[in-house]
Enzyme design. Structure first.
Site, PDB file in Angstrom:
ATOM      1  N   ASP A 171      -1.793  17.917  -8.626  1.00  0.00           N
ATOM      2  CA  ASP A 171      -2.563  16.705  -8.907  1.00  0.00           C
ATOM      3  C   ASP A 171      -3.422  16.997 -10.128  1.00  0.00           C
ATOM      4  O   ASP A 171      -4.370  17.791 -10.049  1.00  0.00           O
ATOM      5  CB  ASP A 171      -3.452  16.340  -7.695  1.00  0.00           C
ATOM      6  CG  ASP A 171      -4.113  14.970  -7.848  1.00  0.00           C
ATOM      7  OD1 ASP A 171      -4.544  14.653  -8.963  1.00  0.00           O
ATOM      8  OD2 ASP A 171      -4.191  14.238  -6.846  1.00  0.00           O
ATOM      9  N   ASP A 253      10.021   5.651   3.356  1.00  0.00           N
ATOM     10  CA  ASP A 253       9.360   4.502   3.990  1.00  0.00           C
ATOM     11  C   ASP A 253       9.283   3.341   3.007  1.00  0.00           C
ATOM     12  O   ASP A 253       8.984   2.221   3.396  1.00  0.00           O
ATOM     13  CB  ASP A 253       7.939   4.898   4.446  1.00  0.00           C
ATOM     14  CG  ASP A 253       7.238   3.783   5.210  1.00  0.00           C
ATOM     15  OD1 ASP A 253       7.886   3.184   6.094  1.00  0.00           O
ATOM     16  OD2 ASP A 253       6.066   3.499   4.917  1.00  0.00           O
ATOM     17  N   GLU A 258      12.328  -4.087  -1.835  1.00  0.00           N
ATOM     18  CA  GLU A 258      12.013  -4.210  -0.405  1.00  0.00           C
ATOM     19  C   GLU A 258      12.198  -5.643   0.042  1.00  0.00           C
ATOM     20  O   GLU A 258      11.626  -6.536  -0.584  1.00  0.00           O
ATOM     21  CB  GLU A 258      10.581  -3.729  -0.138  1.00  0.00           C
ATOM     22  CG  GLU A 258      10.466  -2.227  -0.332  1.00  0.00           C
ATOM     23  CD  GLU A 258       9.113  -1.641   0.052  1.00  0.00           C
ATOM     24  OE1 GLU A 258       8.247  -2.379   0.557  1.00  0.00           O
ATOM     25  OE2 GLU A 258       8.939  -0.433  -0.148  1.00  0.00           O
ATOM     26  N   HIS A 279       8.755   0.363   5.437  1.00  0.00           N
ATOM     27  CA  HIS A 279       7.380   0.320   4.907  1.00  0.00           C
ATOM     28  C   HIS A 279       6.346   0.158   6.024  1.00  0.00           C
ATOM     29  O   HIS A 279       5.556  -0.786   6.025  1.00  0.00           O
ATOM     30  CB  HIS A 279       7.240  -0.808   3.860  1.00  0.00           C
ATOM     31  CG  HIS A 279       6.097  -0.573   2.909  1.00  0.00           C
ATOM     32  ND1 HIS A 279       6.119  -0.956   1.596  1.00  0.00           N
ATOM     33  CD2 HIS A 279       4.872   0.005   3.082  1.00  0.00           C
ATOM     34  CE1 HIS A 279       4.989  -0.628   1.009  1.00  0.00           C
ATOM     35  NE2 HIS A 279       4.209  -0.045   1.894  1.00  0.00           N
ATOM     36  N   ALA A 282       1.370   2.230   7.084  1.00  0.00           N
ATOM     37  CA  ALA A 282       0.028   1.840   7.531  1.00  0.00           C
ATOM     38  C   ALA A 282       0.074   0.997   8.800  1.00  0.00           C
ATOM     39  O   ALA A 282      -0.957   0.515   9.270  1.00  0.00           O
ATOM     40  CB  ALA A 282      -0.670   1.063   6.426  1.00  0.00           C
TER      41      ALA A 282
HETATM   42  P1  NAD Z   1      -5.448   8.119  -3.674  1.00  0.00           P
HETATM   43  O1  NAD Z   1      -5.861   7.341  -4.853  1.00  0.00           O
HETATM   44  O2  NAD Z   1      -6.497   8.570  -2.707  1.00  0.00           O
HETATM   45  O3  NAD Z   1      -4.635   9.407  -4.139  1.00  0.00           O
HETATM   46  C1  NAD Z   1      -3.681   9.390  -5.155  1.00  0.00           C
HETATM   47  C2  NAD Z   1      -3.746  10.742  -5.845  1.00  0.00           C
HETATM   48  O4  NAD Z   1      -2.690  10.782  -6.819  1.00  0.00           O
HETATM   49  C3  NAD Z   1      -5.070  10.974  -6.602  1.00  0.00           C
HETATM   50  O5  NAD Z   1      -5.679  12.173  -6.157  1.00  0.00           O
HETATM   51  C4  NAD Z   1      -4.639  11.083  -8.056  1.00  0.00           C
HETATM   52  O6  NAD Z   1      -5.408  12.024  -8.777  1.00  0.00           O
HETATM   53  C5  NAD Z   1      -3.203  11.530  -7.919  1.00  0.00           C
HETATM   54  N1  NAD Z   1      -2.381  11.273  -9.092  1.00  0.00           N
HETATM   55  C6  NAD Z   1      -2.441  10.254  -9.967  1.00  0.00           C
HETATM   56  N2  NAD Z   1      -1.501  10.396 -10.917  1.00  0.00           N
HETATM   57  C7  NAD Z   1      -0.826  11.527 -10.622  1.00  0.00           C
HETATM   58  C8  NAD Z   1       0.263  12.198 -11.214  1.00  0.00           C
HETATM   59  N3  NAD Z   1       0.849  11.738 -12.319  1.00  0.00           N
HETATM   60  N4  NAD Z   1       0.703  13.331 -10.646  1.00  0.00           N
HETATM   61  C9  NAD Z   1       0.118  13.832  -9.515  1.00  0.00           C
HETATM   62  N5  NAD Z   1      -0.944  13.246  -8.919  1.00  0.00           N
HETATM   63  C10 NAD Z   1      -1.392  12.104  -9.456  1.00  0.00           C
HETATM   64  O7  NAD Z   1      -4.335   7.240  -2.940  1.00  0.00           O
HETATM   65  P2  NAD Z   1      -3.851   7.350  -1.423  1.00  0.00           P
HETATM   66  O8  NAD Z   1      -4.684   6.441  -0.595  1.00  0.00           O
HETATM   67  O9  NAD Z   1      -3.727   8.769  -1.037  1.00  0.00           O
HETATM   68  O10 NAD Z   1      -2.420   6.658  -1.541  1.00  0.00           O
HETATM   69  C11 NAD Z   1      -1.327   7.326  -2.148  1.00  0.00           C
HETATM   70  C12 NAD Z   1      -0.104   6.434  -2.190  1.00  0.00           C
HETATM   71  O11 NAD Z   1       0.276   5.990  -0.885  1.00  0.00           O
HETATM   72  C13 NAD Z   1      -0.275   5.125  -2.983  1.00  0.00           C
HETATM   73  O12 NAD Z   1       0.922   4.902  -3.724  1.00  0.00           O
HETATM   74  C14 NAD Z   1      -0.357   4.073  -1.951  1.00  0.00           C
HETATM   75  O13 NAD Z   1       0.085   2.827  -2.434  1.00  0.00           O
HETATM   76  C15 NAD Z   1       0.612   4.628  -0.917  1.00  0.00           C
HETATM   77  N6  NAD Z   1       0.457   4.050   0.407  1.00  0.00           N
HETATM   78  C16 NAD Z   1       1.579   3.784   1.131  1.00  0.00           C
HETATM   79  C17 NAD Z   1       1.477   3.225   2.388  1.00  0.00           C
HETATM   80  C18 NAD Z   1       2.707   2.920   3.207  1.00  0.00           C
HETATM   81  O14 NAD Z   1       2.671   1.978   3.985  1.00  0.00           O
HETATM   82  N7  NAD Z   1       3.769   3.687   3.106  1.00  0.00           N
HETATM   83  C19 NAD Z   1       0.213   2.917   2.918  1.00  0.00           C
HETATM   84  C20 NAD Z   1      -0.928   3.239   2.184  1.00  0.00           C
HETATM   85  C21 NAD Z   1      -0.788   3.807   0.918  1.00  0.00           C
END
Ligand code: NAD
Length: 305
Positions: A171, A253, A258, A279, A282
């Site tokens: 990260d 997921d 979608e 999906h 959450a």
């Molecule tokens: P977050 O913002 O807390 O964490 C994302 C992390 O990615 C950050 O620490 C950021 O520094 C890092 N990041 C950004 N660009 C990067 C790169 N190029 N390489 C590596 N790291 C990088 O977000 P989160 O709440 O942990 O969510 C993460 C993902 O999960 C999002 O895409 C969100 O949409 C997805 N999500 C999916 C579901 C689902 O239903 N499957 C539910 C909630 C969130």
């Protein structure tokens, strides 16, 4: 005059009760398609959505009094943020409220892939006893590579450490970490990980982050999990890597389309070593309660009521 709040995607019951408890609000709740939604937009001051409603520029343009777009969830990729900013509309979301649920699904996918849980179930339901074909692997002692060490990535790391896995993470925005996780560069992660899971937002820099070149740097027999956003993993590159045996299994997921309807997605879903869910990262009672309560509280705070 009451403030018109329209909830276009279903919210948790308790959250709806809380929202309706304020006399200053006139709350409507019904999923309207884009054209119907545009018709009511001139009166709406707060629009509440989850991921199903696409709050595109024309929906925002159709509004006259819109002050808040509230996304009950994390990702904001279904909202035209530029247009909202241009119009001075506040965008709220609930980062963190669903992190544990997504992390648990991710770990679940790792177990399902490692022990052929879905395939074993399907075989048995078809009357087949495939015990000899379903030798699995243990998670303990293996290396998990986490790309994106934010809220969800950290929850995954905690659980993987609890399972006795070694955890490496990439990260670029995280410089130190209070867990037994090694921060490494991407090449090192690809070289060492037995399991790779992505937890980054979908942005131009992360679109197809896991592509042919990335797969070429990974260990043979790696497992890939995407519970973040469709498009972070290039689906055609994944299909190729699965067919070549470079990737031993994939957990998905989320999809580029979608519901997944492209030929590549259909072929991915037909493979026995792909575990997929619609999906639901959450979608737990606990996460939906937290998300609902948090978004309503944020709306109250933003409206100053
Ligand atoms: P977050 O913002 O807390 O964490 C994302 C992390 O990615 C950050 O620490 C950021 O520094 C890092 N990041 C950004 N660009 C990067 C790169 N190029 N390489 C590596 N790291 C990088 O977000 P989160 O709440 O942990 O969510 C993460 C993902 O999960 C999002 O895409 C969100 O949409 C997805 N999500 C999916 C579901 C689902 O239903 N499957 C539910 C909630 C969130």
């Amino acid at each position: 005059m009451a403030i018109r709040v329209h909830v276009n995607d279903p919210l948790d019951d308790e959250a709806m009760e809380l929202l309706r408890s304020k006399g200053d609000l006139e709350v409507t709740s019904e999923h309207l398609d884009k054209e119907e939604l545009k018709k009511i937009m001139p009166d709406v001051e707060v629009l509440v959505v989850r991921s199903a409603t696409k709050v595109t520029a024309d929906v925002i343009e159709a509004s006259q009094k819109l002050r808040i777009i509230a996304r009950a969830g994390v990702g904001l990729d279904n909202i035209d943020l530029e247009k909202a900013k241009e119009k001075g509309i506040k965008v709220l979301n609930t980062p963190g409220a669903s992190a544990i649920s997504v992390a648990e699904l991710t770990i679940g996918m790792m177990f399902a892939l490692s022990r052929h849980i879905a395939r074993g179930t399907m075989d048995l339901k078809e009357g087949k006893w495939t015990k000899k074909e379903l030798k699995g692997v243990e998670l303990t002692g293996k290396t998990l590579g986490i790309i994106g060490l934010g809220r969800i990535g950290r929850e995954v790391a905690k659980r993987a450490l609890g399972l006795g896995m070694k955890v490496v993470a990439y990260d670029p925005y995280v410089k130190e970490i209070d867990m037994d996780v090694s921060l490494v560069d991407l090449d090192e992660l690809y070289k060492t990980a037995d399991y790779i899971t992505v937890h980054v937002p979908l942005m131009p820099e992360t679109k197809h982050l896991i592509n042919d070149e990335a797969f070429s740097k990974m260990k043979k027999g790696v497992f890939i999990i995407n519970c973040a956003r469709g498009g972070v993993v290039d689906e055609s590159a994944l299909l190729k890597a699965l067919k070549e045996g470079k990737v031993a299994g994939a957990g998905m997921d989320v999809f580029e389309t979608e519901p997944p309807t492209s030929d590549i997605e259909k072929e991915l879903l037909s493979l026995p070593n792909v575990v997929a869910t619609p999906h639901i990262g959450a979608s737990t009672k606990e996460a939906q309660k937290r998300v609902g309560k948090e978004i309503v509280e944020k709306i109250f705070e933003a409206l100053g009521i």
